[in-house]
Design an enzyme around this catalytic site. Sequence first.
Site, PDB file in Angstrom:
ATOM      1  N   HIS A  62       6.470  -5.637  11.614  1.00  7.94           N
ATOM      2  CA  HIS A  62       5.671  -4.046  11.579  1.00  7.94           C
ATOM      3  C   HIS A  62       5.815  -3.375  13.015  1.00  7.94           C
ATOM      4  CE1 HIS A  62       3.057  -0.687  10.314  1.00  7.94           C
ATOM      5  NE2 HIS A  62       3.819  -0.857   9.262  1.00  7.94           N
ATOM      6  N   HIS A 101       1.395   3.947   1.947  1.00  4.40           N
ATOM      7  CA  HIS A 101       1.786   4.487   3.142  1.00  4.40           C
ATOM      8  C   HIS A 101       3.504   4.542   2.949  1.00  4.40           C
ATOM      9  CE1 HIS A 101      -1.748   4.068   5.856  1.00  4.40           C
ATOM     10  NE2 HIS A 101      -1.811   5.339   5.257  1.00  4.40           N
ATOM     11  N   HIS A 145      -7.094  -2.138   6.043  1.00  2.89           N
ATOM     12  CA  HIS A 145      -6.309  -1.074   6.583  1.00  2.89           C
ATOM     13  C   HIS A 145      -7.047   0.640   6.091  1.00  2.89           C
ATOM     14  CE1 HIS A 145      -2.860   0.734   8.479  1.00  2.89           C
ATOM     15  NE2 HIS A 145      -2.339   1.037   7.556  1.00  2.89           N
ATOM     16  N   ASP A 201      -0.356  -3.939   5.856  1.00  2.00           N
ATOM     17  CA  ASP A 201      -0.745  -3.662   7.107  1.00  2.00           C
ATOM     18  C   ASP A 201      -2.302  -3.625   7.342  1.00  2.00           C
ATOM     19  OD1 ASP A 201       1.822  -2.520   7.079  1.00  2.00           O
ATOM     20  OD2 ASP A 201       1.099  -0.539   7.657  1.00  2.00           O
ATOM     21  N   HIS A 222       0.848  -1.224  -0.031  1.00  2.00           N
ATOM     22  CA  HIS A 222       0.160  -0.080   0.034  1.00  2.00           C
ATOM     23  C   HIS A 222       0.823   1.329  -0.069  1.00  2.00           C
ATOM     24  CE1 HIS A 222       1.042  -0.499   4.391  1.00  2.00           C
ATOM     25  NE2 HIS A 222       0.300   0.710   4.505  1.00  2.00           N
ATOM     26  N   ASP A 270       6.227   4.021   4.727  1.00  2.00           N
ATOM     27  CA  ASP A 270       7.242   3.161   5.090  1.00  2.00           C
ATOM     28  C   ASP A 270       7.167   1.792   4.247  1.00  2.00           C
ATOM     29  OD1 ASP A 270       4.423   3.083   6.448  1.00  2.00           O
ATOM     30  OD2 ASP A 270       5.375   1.540   7.495  1.00  2.00           O
ATOM     31  N   HIS A 271       6.175   1.772   3.332  1.00  2.00           N
ATOM     32  CA  HIS A 271       6.044   0.621   2.524  1.00  2.00           C
ATOM     33  C   HIS A 271       6.594   0.788   0.792  1.00  2.00           C
ATOM     34  CE1 HIS A 271       3.965  -2.038   5.535  1.00  2.00           C
ATOM     35  NE2 HIS A 271       3.902  -0.611   6.032  1.00  2.00           N
TER      36      HIS A 271
END
Lengths: 304, 304
Positions: B270, B64, B142, B212, B62, B66-67
């Site tokens: 995570h 966000h 999420h 997530d 996805h 941090d991915h």
Amino acid sequence: MRFDVTILGSNSAIPALQRNPTCQLVNVSDQYYLLDCGEGAQVQMRKYGVKFQRISCIFVSHLHGDHYFGLIGLLNTMHLLGRKKEISIFSPPGLQEIIELQLRSAHGSLRFEINFHTIELDELHQIHEDKYIKVHAVPVQHKITTFGYVIEEKPKVGNIKKGFIEKYKPSVESILKIKDGFDFYDTSGTLVPRMQIIAEPTPIRKYAFITDTKPSASYFEAIRNVNLLYHEATFTQENKKRATETKHSTAQQAAEVALKVGAKKLIIGHFSSRYTHLGPILEEAKKYFENTELAEEGRVFKVE
Amino acid sequence: MRFDVTILGSNSAIPALQRNPTCQLVNVSDQYYLLDCGEGAQVQMRKYGVKFQRISCIFVSHLHGDHYFGLIGLLNTMHLLGRKKEISIFSPPGLQEIIELQLRSAHGSLRFEINFHTIELDELHQIHEDKYIKVHAVPVQHKITTFGYVIEEKPKVGNIKKGFIEKYKPSVESILKIKDGFDFYDTSGTLVPRMQIIAEPTPIRKYAFITDTKPSASYFEAIRNVNLLYHEATFTQENKKRATETKHSTAQQAAEVALKVGAKKLIIGHFSSRYTHLGPILEEAKKYFENTELAEEGRVFKVE
């Protein structure tokens, strides 16, 4: 007044294991300013204990990834850690669109305001002024639109001379008025001109950040007599052809620029990943400009 | 056949000094596949000796940061190091626009083709198949559109039984024909059915990457009986309220999912940056699912 530069990254496009892409923190009187923000900058700041919420302005030289890929992550983390204070970002055209697109994709908005300042004027000009510094942008010569930045401290009012205080014993109120620019009248009403009361202010210090560029007289005037000059030195003379093709500088060229503009001290950086050891780059520069240092991560250089 | 997962990062949104955001390398018969690509992924790959030019597909859960914030830097470096082989990138809508905008801003084009595959279908479906694996995307729950990925190896033809070779001494040509699906006729013309010649193939192994998400029955069927399950466990039960608010899972919840779907083994990751020590997260999961491990950087988990 404190005025120094902490190197957080100084490698060129391909990050090496122990060398991160370009990022520098400038500290002026504990005000924080960031110069470029390569990938991993936020982790570098943690490593070197930089309280990054204090950063008020970020200056990005150009939109090659090794100079800004760490910016979106830094902004994201500032948000997650609760930042509310606005931040200013200065860059050539295009950065605002990139950052805003990524923020939209996460369907979230930041808790703080970003003031984007897009630099379009293709000549030396002032882009920022606050209580502590003035910043000028100067076009340099790279493959895409790129700016160098010159940070100068604001002139400070000199101290009141000791002799004056001993002789006239002025009130605190009078001293503040003198500092604010007024002349002084003694108890008999006689004028004591301000110029006789105030000591000469310390000279203004300047730091110039010049990356990425081929050496070019177009920016020499803007950085004349700077106290500290950071100039990219991606290659040694052995790879001068490559430097010319890619519009970068060699260590010798960086040193020659420092000499020509009368810089007091030179820091070289933006090293190509081909150099495992940086000794030869430093040696090459020192032959032409003795007061040269390597922009190694974690080093702090005083502007003096 | 080799089938394993190397953890390159497993922290949640705010990177900690020793814990990078999500990134995993899946190796199937020395074919490389990447799962998520948080900031700093390329440096992590160098650190752990991953030859990243071998990566053929990147699956992003996805948008966000941090991915995926490490993706543009990785692509850039692949280009600078001379990559010419195309690469496939799978993600929810929006990533292609972000990557292309950043490439345009640098005024350069890559030497290799990127095949963007935007996942739009909101149900379990196959998104990739090659000689070695099949990959299914499964929607998880999420704050923004997010997909889990299930990687399964392709069925292999079983070995020719030893007894058959001893009895009939078939030519190499005959063996290849049997492997290709044909029956066998002995010198007298008598049929020996293929099913009697070929041993049972080894069971197909599956790895599921679920991050997530809050725990949700909507993806349980898709990951039933997987050999190895990575499930996010951002918090411990102490912060269950926070997990619910942010649509994440606790370690207990991840373990309960593993138990429910009959996973053979669970990896949790995570982790929120609030956890300096990961012991309590592991302990909490192990209470409900004993065969649990921490997704610590550098660890390699076999899918078996």
